[in-house]
Design an enzyme around this catalytic site. Structure first.
Site, PDB file in Angstrom:
ATOM      1  N   ARG A  26      83.804   7.294 138.913  1.00 41.06           N
ATOM      2  CA  ARG A  26      84.849   8.287 139.215  1.00 41.06           C
ATOM      3  C   ARG A  26      86.070   7.512 139.712  1.00 41.06           C
ATOM      4  O   ARG A  26      85.940   6.677 140.617  1.00 41.06           O
ATOM      5  CB  ARG A  26      84.392   9.262 140.299  1.00 41.06           C
ATOM      6  CG  ARG A  26      85.536  10.203 140.750  1.00 41.06           C
ATOM      7  CD  ARG A  26      85.240  10.935 142.051  1.00 41.06           C
ATOM      8  NE  ARG A  26      84.091  11.806 141.926  1.00 41.06           N
ATOM      9  CZ  ARG A  26      83.271  12.117 142.932  1.00 41.06           C
ATOM     10  NH1 ARG A  26      83.487  11.597 144.144  1.00 41.06           N
ATOM     11  NH2 ARG A  26      82.257  12.915 142.744  1.00 41.06           N
ATOM     12  N   ASP A  34      79.725   8.667 146.489  1.00 43.17           N
ATOM     13  CA  ASP A  34      81.133   8.756 146.895  1.00 43.17           C
ATOM     14  C   ASP A  34      81.571   7.447 147.544  1.00 43.17           C
ATOM     15  O   ASP A  34      80.739   6.677 148.047  1.00 43.17           O
ATOM     16  CB  ASP A  34      81.314   9.879 147.937  1.00 43.17           C
ATOM     17  CG  ASP A  34      81.290  11.285 147.319  1.00 43.17           C
ATOM     18  OD1 ASP A  34      81.456  11.403 146.098  1.00 43.17           O
ATOM     19  OD2 ASP A  34      81.103  12.247 148.086  1.00 43.17           O
TER      20      ASP A  34
HETATM   21  C1  FAD Z   1      86.423  15.302 142.380  1.00 45.01           C
HETATM   22  C2  FAD Z   1      87.055  14.441 143.430  1.00 45.01           C
HETATM   23  C3  FAD Z   1      86.262  13.566 144.161  1.00 45.01           C
HETATM   24  C4  FAD Z   1      86.844  12.719 145.109  1.00 45.01           C
HETATM   25  N1  FAD Z   1      86.072  11.782 145.734  1.00 45.01           N
HETATM   26  C5  FAD Z   1      86.669  10.896 146.562  1.00 45.01           C
HETATM   27  C6  FAD Z   1      85.935   9.810 147.115  1.00 45.01           C
HETATM   28  O1  FAD Z   1      84.730   9.617 146.853  1.00 45.01           O
HETATM   29  N2  FAD Z   1      86.583   8.960 147.955  1.00 45.01           N
HETATM   30  C7  FAD Z   1      87.933   9.112 148.257  1.00 45.01           C
HETATM   31  O2  FAD Z   1      88.467   8.298 148.995  1.00 45.01           O
HETATM   32  N3  FAD Z   1      88.630  10.152 147.766  1.00 45.01           N
HETATM   33  C8  FAD Z   1      88.038  11.035 146.925  1.00 45.01           C
HETATM   34  N4  FAD Z   1      88.780  12.051 146.395  1.00 45.01           N
HETATM   35  C9  FAD Z   1      90.123  12.374 146.945  1.00 45.01           C
HETATM   36  C10 FAD Z   1      91.218  11.610 146.246  1.00 45.01           C
HETATM   37  O3  FAD Z   1      91.119  10.255 146.586  1.00 45.01           O
HETATM   38  C11 FAD Z   1      92.605  12.121 146.658  1.00 45.01           C
HETATM   39  O4  FAD Z   1      92.761  12.024 148.015  1.00 45.01           O
HETATM   40  C12 FAD Z   1      92.874  13.561 146.265  1.00 45.01           C
HETATM   41  O5  FAD Z   1      92.333  13.843 145.018  1.00 45.01           O
HETATM   42  C13 FAD Z   1      94.376  13.822 146.190  1.00 45.01           C
HETATM   43  O6  FAD Z   1      94.959  12.955 145.260  1.00 45.01           O
HETATM   44  P1  FAD Z   1      95.598  13.446 143.879  1.00 45.01           P
HETATM   45  O7  FAD Z   1      95.234  12.446 142.837  1.00 45.01           O
HETATM   46  O8  FAD Z   1      95.193  14.830 143.603  1.00 45.01           O
HETATM   47  O9  FAD Z   1      97.151  13.275 144.099  1.00 45.01           O
HETATM   48  P2  FAD Z   1      98.128  13.925 145.190  1.00 45.01           P
HETATM   49  O10 FAD Z   1      99.474  13.332 144.897  1.00 45.01           O
HETATM   50  O11 FAD Z   1      97.589  13.759 146.568  1.00 45.01           O
HETATM   51  O12 FAD Z   1      98.126  15.460 144.842  1.00 45.01           O
HETATM   52  C14 FAD Z   1      98.702  15.965 143.660  1.00 45.01           C
HETATM   53  C15 FAD Z   1      98.929  17.451 143.877  1.00 45.01           C
HETATM   54  O13 FAD Z   1      97.682  18.109 144.021  1.00 45.01           O
HETATM   55  C16 FAD Z   1      97.750  19.119 145.003  1.00 45.01           C
HETATM   56  N5  FAD Z   1      96.830  18.788 146.106  1.00 45.01           N
HETATM   57  C17 FAD Z   1      96.272  17.580 146.366  1.00 45.01           C
HETATM   58  N6  FAD Z   1      95.448  17.669 147.442  1.00 45.01           N
HETATM   59  C18 FAD Z   1      95.501  18.958 147.854  1.00 45.01           C
HETATM   60  C19 FAD Z   1      94.879  19.671 148.912  1.00 45.01           C
HETATM   61  N7  FAD Z   1      94.018  19.088 149.741  1.00 45.01           N
HETATM   62  N8  FAD Z   1      95.166  21.000 149.041  1.00 45.01           N
HETATM   63  C20 FAD Z   1      96.002  21.615 148.188  1.00 45.01           C
HETATM   64  N9  FAD Z   1      96.642  20.976 147.176  1.00 45.01           N
HETATM   65  C21 FAD Z   1      96.395  19.671 147.009  1.00 45.01           C
HETATM   66  C22 FAD Z   1      99.175  19.174 145.474  1.00 45.01           C
HETATM   67  O14 FAD Z   1      99.864  20.115 144.676  1.00 45.01           O
HETATM   68  C23 FAD Z   1      99.676  17.776 145.173  1.00 45.01           C
HETATM   69  O15 FAD Z   1     101.075  17.737 144.994  1.00 45.01           O
HETATM   70  C24 FAD Z   1      88.239  12.844 145.387  1.00 45.01           C
HETATM   71  C25 FAD Z   1      89.040  13.722 144.643  1.00 45.01           C
HETATM   72  C26 FAD Z   1      88.473  14.499 143.673  1.00 45.01           C
HETATM   73  C27 FAD Z   1      89.368  15.386 142.857  1.00 45.01           C
END
Ligand code: FAD
Length: 304
Positions: free
Chosen positions: A176, A126
């Site tokens: 990722r 990660d």
């Molecule tokens: C499999 C996976 C691994 C990840 N690993 C890392 C990592 O190693 N390092 C890192 O910095 N980040 C990591 N992340 C987190 C990532 O960086 C984002 O912060 C997170 O995925 C939200 O971004 P988004 O692309 O979904 O867009 P966003 O615009 O944040 O979300 C899009 C939509 O998804 C829904 N949503 C998003 N988050 C939530 C929540 N917490 N609860 C409920 N609904 C929500 C909402 O409907 C939102 O409108 C990971 C995410 C995933 C999916």
């Protein structure tokens, strides 16, 4: 009004007793034990999804804590292999000692990578906050030379990421791609949502065009749609990439992506150190905390 209350609830989380925060956060974690994680992996398998298991814990300060986490990952790998579960592992470098000692973190990772290699299980490193970006990439590149089944994460909000990708592509690294969750200074990270989406699309395009495997980790329909357009244009078969989502977030989008014939992996965290991870998730979507508080107080429906 309700979004103001939601933000207020999240802002006061440090004052909220942990059992109450656990109630908000429960949807994001499989539970406290490996058995809970295995049960969740099985449920996701029944839906057609794969998993990646994360042993919760990060930024630890004592050597013994890193060793306990290492041993727990060894136990996870034994169970994944014995039960033939469709899952791999995701590991936070600071949980294994990245902020304590470079030698210690390497020893811990090598032990887990050796075990993962024995059972042909993939290990994802990660990505945490910016003080660790360079050391995490260097660690991943070093481990990849010895263990082909290692990959890393890049964050689309970081200004440096498109440049970092050159080294990762050269190493044929499985990456990722996510937006990034930590609070970073503007000098290092894009702050505008649309710019982050554009950068996300550019990273997906660059990595997939180079013939490298990508985990496209997002719940943002705009990012998903742009990635699918790239996949279609490059005529990629579904074994060249996967979508990834977090446990507890948007199961409808998860099912929609799977129904369209793409592979999808869910991030399945478990363990007793659930607090920091869960607070990051709640801050990402304050309405979850707001809905839960309203349901506890009996003034509105809980989030499904
Ligand atoms: C499999 C996976 C691994 C990840 N690993 C890392 C990592 O190693 N390092 C890192 O910095 N980040 C990591 N992340 C987190 C990532 O960086 C984002 O912060 C997170 O995925 C939200 O971004 P988004 O692309 O979904 O867009 P966003 O615009 O944040 O979300 C899009 C939509 O998804 C829904 N949503 C998003 N988050 C939530 C929540 N917490 N609860 C409920 N609904 C929500 C909402 O409907 C939102 O409108 C990971 C995410 C995933 C999916």
């Amino acid at each position: 009004m309700s979004s103001l209350i939601d933000r207020l609830v999240v802002g006061t989380l440090p004052l909220v007793p942990r059992p109450v925060v656990f109630r908000f956060a429960r949807r994001y974690i499989a539970g406290l034990t490996l058995d809970d994680a295995v049960r969740t992996v099985r449920e996701l398998e029944a839906e057609g999804a794969m998993s990646t298991i994360d042993v919760l814990g990060e930024a630890v300060t004592r050597r013994e804590q890193t060793e306990a986490t290492r041993d727990e990952y060894l136990r996870v790998l034994d169970v994944l292999s014995a039960q033939r579960l469709p899952a791999n592992v995701s590991v936070k470098p600071t949980a294994l000692g990245l902020s304590i000692d470079p030698k210690l973190v390497r020893e811990n990772f090598r032990a887990i990578c050796r075990k993962a290699a024995e059972s042909e299980t993939f290990l994802r490193i990660d990505m945490e906050d910016s003080p660790f970006t360079e050391s995490t990439l260097a660690l991943a590149l070093e481990l990849k030379e010895e263990f082909p089944n290692v990959g890393v994460v890049v964050q689309a909000y970081m200004r440096r990421t498109l440049r970092d990708l050159d080294r990762l592509v050269a190493a044929r690294m499985n990456v990722r791609i996510c937006k990034g969750i930590y609070v970073e200074p503007r000098a290092l990270a894009y702050k505008d949502r649309q710019v982050v989406i554009e950068n996300f699309a550019a990273i997906v395009e660059k990595h997939l065009s180079a013939g490298c495997y990508a985990g496209i980790a997002t719940h943002d329909e705009a990012c998903v749609q742009r990635a699918i357009a790239t996949i279609d244009r490059l005529k990629l078969s579904p074994d060249r990439y996967e979508f990834q989502m977090l446990l507890g977030v948007d199961p409808l989008l998860r099912r929609t992506i799977l129904a369209a014939g793409h592979r999808l992996r869910v991030y399945v965290p478990y363990g007793k150190d659930w607090y920091k991870y869960s607070v990051r998730r709640l801050k990402e979507n304050p309405s979850i905390a707001g809905h839960t508080v309203r349901s506890i107080l009996g003034i509105g429906p809980a989030q499904s």
